[in-house]
Design a protein around this motif. Sequence first.
Motif, PDB file in Angstrom:
ATOM      1  N   ILE A 168      -8.996 -13.274   3.511  1.00 34.70           N
ATOM      2  CA  ILE A 168      -9.702 -14.424   2.926  1.00 34.70           C
ATOM      3  C   ILE A 168      -8.783 -15.638   2.762  1.00 34.70           C
ATOM      4  N   PRO A 169      -7.591 -15.486   2.155  1.00 35.87           N
ATOM      5  CA  PRO A 169      -6.688 -16.653   2.113  1.00 35.87           C
ATOM      6  C   PRO A 169      -6.270 -17.126   3.501  1.00 35.87           C
ATOM      7  N   ALA A 170      -6.116 -16.184   4.441  1.00 35.12           N
ATOM      8  CA  ALA A 170      -5.728 -16.576   5.800  1.00 35.12           C
ATOM      9  C   ALA A 170      -6.811 -17.435   6.452  1.00 35.12           C
ATOM     10  N   ILE A 171      -8.075 -17.124   6.166  1.00 34.38           N
ATOM     11  CA  ILE A 171      -9.177 -17.935   6.707  1.00 34.38           C
ATOM     12  C   ILE A 171      -9.109 -19.359   6.159  1.00 34.38           C
ATOM     13  N   PHE A 172      -8.911 -19.481   4.850  1.00 36.83           N
ATOM     14  CA  PHE A 172      -8.810 -20.814   4.246  1.00 36.83           C
ATOM     15  C   PHE A 172      -7.607 -21.569   4.799  1.00 36.83           C
ATOM     16  N   ALA A 173      -6.477 -20.874   4.955  1.00 37.26           N
ATOM     17  CA  ALA A 173      -5.279 -21.515   5.489  1.00 37.26           C
ATOM     18  C   ALA A 173      -5.500 -21.983   6.916  1.00 37.26           C
ATOM     19  N   HIS A 174      -6.169 -21.164   7.720  1.00 39.10           N
ATOM     20  CA  HIS A 174      -6.443 -21.540   9.105  1.00 39.10           C
ATOM     21  C   HIS A 174      -7.347 -22.762   9.172  1.00 39.10           C
ATOM     22  N   GLU A 175      -8.389 -22.784   8.361  1.00 37.94           N
ATOM     23  CA  GLU A 175      -9.310 -23.924   8.380  1.00 37.94           C
ATOM     24  C   GLU A 175      -8.614 -25.193   7.910  1.00 37.94           C
TER      25      GLU A 175
END
Length: 201
Positions: A168-175
């Motif tokens: 979940i944090p990785a998704i936010f970081a990627h976006e």
Amino acid sequence: MEFDLLEKAGLLLWPILALSVLGAALTAHRIVFFWRARRRDEISLKRVLPLIDKGRLEEAEAECKRLHGPVARVLESLLSAWSLPESQRKALVTVAAERQLRIAEWGVRPLAVIARVCPLIGLLGTVIGLVEAFIAFSSGGGEPNPAMLASGIWKALLTTVAGLMVAIPAIFAHEWCSARVDQQLFAIKEAVARAQGQGKG
């Protein structure tokens, strides 16, 4: 207590933890990179565009060479090709812009991979844990013990929880990083357009 949970979660938790460290490092690196790029671009625009507006193109090119940042590198390419035909100048500027975008995109794709892979690793760990729990439940002597099955299930679910907590944090970081790359592209295009407009003026 925490180490006990890690031990119960199984071996597949360790790749998830390793990917979480990698994801955090990539995110921190990209935050610093984009912050520096934005500051450097602001300085480049303030120092270079006035020189171009005054027709001092050689000074502007020399200033770009002294400065750092994506905009400075692209404007340097533009100014070095200023006397060339428009088609050649555009091609050189495009190559320079793409080179800077590749630098900006570094680390963004691995974040997307982490976001996709971690839940799958967690799910795999859960499935393996459930299989082991049901094997132990079915092979136990005497009457089946639901408490033993429940204990095996919650231990198996730990890897899925861990995978989601990393993904979940990785998704936010990627976006967030993808949005910064888009902003970088817009800043480069705007700088080139302003430089060409002032140069013609």
